[in-house]
Design a protein around this motif. Structure first.
Motif, PDB file in Angstrom:
ATOM      1  N   ASN A   1       0.595  -1.239   0.003  1.00 57.29           N
ATOM      2  CA  ASN A   1       0.064  -0.043  -0.073  1.00 57.29           C
ATOM      3  C   ASN A   1       0.856   1.214   0.126  1.00 57.29           C
ATOM      4  O   ASN A   1       0.340   2.288   0.166  1.00 57.29           O
ATOM      5  N   PHE A   2       2.127   1.234  -0.181  1.00 59.99           N
ATOM      6  CA  PHE A   2       2.970   2.221  -0.148  1.00 59.99           C
ATOM      7  C   PHE A   2       2.668   3.382  -1.108  1.00 59.99           C
ATOM      8  O   PHE A   2       2.019   2.682  -2.457  1.00 59.99           O
ATOM      9  N   ARG A   3       2.666   4.571  -1.348  1.00 57.56           N
ATOM     10  CA  ARG A   3       2.068   5.424  -2.303  1.00 57.56           C
ATOM     11  C   ARG A   3       3.375   5.962  -3.263  1.00 57.56           C
ATOM     12  O   ARG A   3       4.044   6.882  -2.897  1.00 57.56           O
TER      13      ARG A   3
ATOM     14  N   ARG B   1      -7.489  18.804 -11.283  1.00 59.68           N
ATOM     15  CA  ARG B   1      -8.089  19.888 -10.477  1.00 59.68           C
ATOM     16  C   ARG B   1      -7.791  19.735  -9.139  1.00 59.68           C
ATOM     17  O   ARG B   1      -7.639  20.526  -8.423  1.00 59.68           O
ATOM     18  N   VAL B   2      -7.913  18.405  -8.599  1.00 61.43           N
ATOM     19  CA  VAL B   2      -7.538  18.158  -7.061  1.00 61.43           C
ATOM     20  C   VAL B   2      -6.187  18.102  -6.760  1.00 61.43           C
ATOM     21  O   VAL B   2      -5.813  18.224  -5.452  1.00 61.43           O
ATOM     22  N   CYS B   3      -5.201  17.838  -7.748  1.00 62.67           N
ATOM     23  CA  CYS B   3      -3.855  17.720  -7.303  1.00 62.67           C
ATOM     24  C   CYS B   3      -3.309  18.993  -6.717  1.00 62.67           C
ATOM     25  O   CYS B   3      -3.458  20.158  -6.910  1.00 62.67           O
ATOM     26  N   PRO B   4      -2.793  18.742  -5.162  1.00 60.18           N
ATOM     27  CA  PRO B   4      -2.447  19.835  -4.567  1.00 60.18           C
ATOM     28  C   PRO B   4      -0.982  20.475  -5.164  1.00 60.18           C
ATOM     29  O   PRO B   4      -0.725  21.752  -4.836  1.00 60.18           O
TER      30      PRO B   4
ATOM     31  N   ILE C   1       3.809  15.263  -4.979  1.00 59.03           N
ATOM     32  CA  ILE C   1       3.899  14.867  -3.383  1.00 59.03           C
ATOM     33  C   ILE C   1       3.452  13.627  -2.914  1.00 59.03           C
ATOM     34  O   ILE C   1       3.414  13.263  -1.846  1.00 59.03           O
ATOM     35  N   TYR C   2       3.038  12.547  -3.904  1.00 58.12           N
ATOM     36  CA  TYR C   2       2.626  11.271  -3.684  1.00 58.12           C
ATOM     37  C   TYR C   2       1.414  11.266  -2.540  1.00 58.12           C
ATOM     38  O   TYR C   2       1.833  10.547  -1.725  1.00 58.12           O
ATOM     39  N   CYS C   3       0.762  11.949  -2.505  1.00 56.97           N
ATOM     40  CA  CYS C   3      -0.346  12.048  -1.599  1.00 56.97           C
ATOM     41  C   CYS C   3      -1.469  11.021  -1.982  1.00 56.97           C
ATOM     42  O   CYS C   3      -2.450  10.436  -1.398  1.00 56.97           O
ATOM     43  N   GLY C   4      -1.742  10.645  -3.384  1.00 56.64           N
ATOM     44  CA  GLY C   4      -2.575   9.896  -3.918  1.00 56.64           C
ATOM     45  C   GLY C   4      -4.075  10.471  -3.906  1.00 56.64           C
ATOM     46  O   GLY C   4      -4.934   9.635  -4.148  1.00 56.64           O
ATOM     47  N   GLN C   5      -4.303  11.640  -3.983  1.00 55.16           N
ATOM     48  CA  GLN C   5      -5.643  12.400  -4.009  1.00 55.16           C
ATOM     49  C   GLN C   5      -6.203  11.973  -5.195  1.00 55.16           C
ATOM     50  O   GLN C   5      -7.279  11.715  -5.455  1.00 55.16           O
TER      51      GLN C   5
ATOM     52  N   GLU D   1      -7.585   8.764  -5.590  1.00 53.69           N
ATOM     53  CA  GLU D   1      -8.657   8.454  -4.732  1.00 53.69           C
ATOM     54  C   GLU D   1      -9.954   9.305  -5.460  1.00 53.69           C
ATOM     55  O   GLU D   1     -11.266   8.850  -5.220  1.00 53.69           O
TER      56      GLU D   1
END
Lengths: 115, 404
Positions: A34-36, A54-57, A81-85, A88
């Motif tokens: 589950n590593f991002r 659009r969601v990417c920070p 930044i490998y947040c995975g948003q 998701e």
């Protein structure tokens, strides 16, 4: 009892063990499940809605139209930044994080990749 | 005796908020210490205003790499408060779980740094080795060693599976055993006690006067903890004690931190046992209604405060962050004054500031205009050598008198 050298037995014990550190990169480092890591893109599933960008920070992902209902994804590995948003928020689950993490490069151009 | 002024910094950000120390010396003693703030302003609060609520989570998480979960939780709590969201119980438990694991890794990290600053390198090596156990657990649960990305508005992003819970419990057994050893070490190792006792004193009255927070406050015997006083997440349903100590010095701060580790293990066990089933997130609106909220969080370093004002759009109108180090910084000159120059590194390290930035140059300016440079490593070296001359040696005495 209060005395000096409390840690000496531990130190002596450790003398007979093998080092706790790892000889990376000569030994392969592993990550947990589950590593991002680096993103993976499935062009078949993508509908080109652009929610991911659009969601990417960090403004790290772009979806480009290359034909009729055909898209490609461009990722800036230096911005991500490998947040995975994005993965998701994707309504069709066309994006996912992989366990790949060795992404360093000497040139900035190589960090702009099509995935 | 000549008076020396030693500027430490400003490019020596010992904290996540960078700062400049100016130390007035009378001989070996610090006569006065001044702190100036504001050299490494990153503009994060302003940047929040041009990003959506979801994007701000990841931005605010990066205020600090060590207490990233503290900042993101504190922020989402304000958003949920304004939006009137009822977060599922399970999500609250998972937030507390990650928060406690984060405290464990932060305190073990601090223990290592404290060992390093006083020249007790073995303590540094071993506590950091043990810290890897909890870092692996955090990576397993969240997908990353730092900047966990666990929070979202309305809940958490990942669930905890029963297998993962088993892995956490297995790791706790190892960590608990090691922590008991550190508690013993802090209470019995004479060199450690000699080096830390009476250093950087901050009395109970001064703690209240300057508003110090976290372990610095609790080490002076003030029993305050946001987890107890104003419970958030799942802390209202957990049984734990607020650790205090009466030393009011660096030794007290060490004892408080290692004992807090044991409380954290206790809480993690309770969380895994009591965690209810159910959803981990509620649907959050993209646009948050107008309103304002304040949220408090007990970060490993002390009380973290976030303020949010929304105006009905999908971006916040104002976000304000008060990190715990800022509160402790007000008391630092009081802690340094009257102490030795050789104690400066450990006293500054004892409030657990973030050594995130690289430049650690210290300039020694004497009254006649001459200057000499001390970098952080040089000051640390000086401090260890100075204490060695006083007969407190973390290396020699230990081996010669160790096995008697």
């Amino acid at each position: 009892m209060k005395k000096t050298g409390k840690i000496v037995p531990l130190l002596l014990n450790m003398l007979f063990r093998k080092p706790n550190t790892m000889k990376y990169p000569y030994e392969k480092a592993t990550v947990q499940k589950n590593f991002r890591g680096k993103l993976k893109y499935d062009a078949e599933k993508c509908i080109g809605c652009g929610i991911c960008s659009r969601v990417c920070p960090a403004g790290a992902i772009e979806i480009e139209k290359i034909g009729d209902k055909k898209f490609k994804a461009i990722v800036y590995l230096d911005r991500c930044i490998y947040c995975g948003q994005c993965a998701e928020s994707c309504p069709k689950k066309a994006l996912e994080n992989t366990e790949e993490f060795e992404l360093a490069s000497l040139s900035k151009d190589e960090l702009k990749v099509e995935i | 005796m000549g008076k020396f002024v030693i500027p430490v910094g400003p490019q020596h950000p010992a904290l996540e908020e960078p700062e400049s120390f100016s130390l007035m010396l009378e001989g070996e003693r610090v006569a006065a210490a001044n702190v100036t703030l504001g050299y490494n302003h990153r503009g994060i609060e302003k940047a929040c205003e041009s990003r959506t609520y979801i994007q701000d989570i990841y931005l605010l998480e990066r205020i600090c790499g060590i207490c990233s979960h503290a900042h993101s939780t504190c922020y989402v709590q304000t958003v949920e408060d304004v939006a009137g969201l009822e977060v599922p119980k399970r999500a609250l438990y998972i937030r507390s779980l990650i928060g406690e694991l984060e405290r464990v890794h932060s305190h073990l990290l601090w223990l290592g740094i404290a060992g390093h600053e006083i020249g007790f390198e073995s303590l540094f090596m071993y506590s950091w080795k043990d810290r890897e156990v909890v870092m692996d657990i955090l990576e397993l649960l969240t997908g990353n060693r730092v900047n966990y990305g666990m929070n979202t508005v309305g809940g958490v992003r990942r669930d905890i599976t029963p297998e993962q819970a088993q892995d956490v419990l297995k790791a706790l057994v190892i960590l608990e055993e090691k922590t008991k050893y550190y508690i013993q070490l802090a209470n019995e190792e004479v060199t450690l006690i000699d080096r830390l006792q009476g250093v950087g004193r901050l009395s109970k009255e001064d703690v209240l006067k300057y508003g110090a927070t976290g372990p610095v406050m609790r080490a002076a015997g003030v029993s305050r903890d946001i987890r107890k006083d104003d419970p958030y997440a799942a802390y209202g349903e957990l049984d734990f004690e607020v650790i205090t100590d009466t030393h009011a010095d660096v030794l007290g701060r060490t004892v408080v931190r290692v004992k807090e580790l044991m409380e954290s293990y206790k809480m993690i066990r309770q969380i895994l046992k009591q965690m209810p089933d159910g959803p981990i997130t509620v649907r959050a609106p993209k646009k948050i209604p107008a309103g304002e909220a304040v949220s408090r969080y007990e970060a490993p370093r002390g009380e973290d405060i976030h303020y949010l004002r929304s105006d009905g759009t999908d971006k916040p109108d104002r976000v304000k962050v008060r990190a715990p180090t800022l509160a402790n910084l007000a008391a630092i000159s009081n802690m340094l004054e009257g102490g030795y120059l050789a104690d400066v590194p450990i006293v500054i390290a004892a409030i657990d500031p973030c050594f995130s930035c690289t430049d650690r140059a210290i300039k020694v300016v004497n009254a006649s205009g001459g200057e000499s440079m001390f970098d952080w490593e040089g000051l640390r070296r000086y401090s260890i050598d100075w204490y060695r001359k006083q007969g407190i040696d973390m290396k020699g005495t230990k081996l010669s008198r160790g096995e008697d």
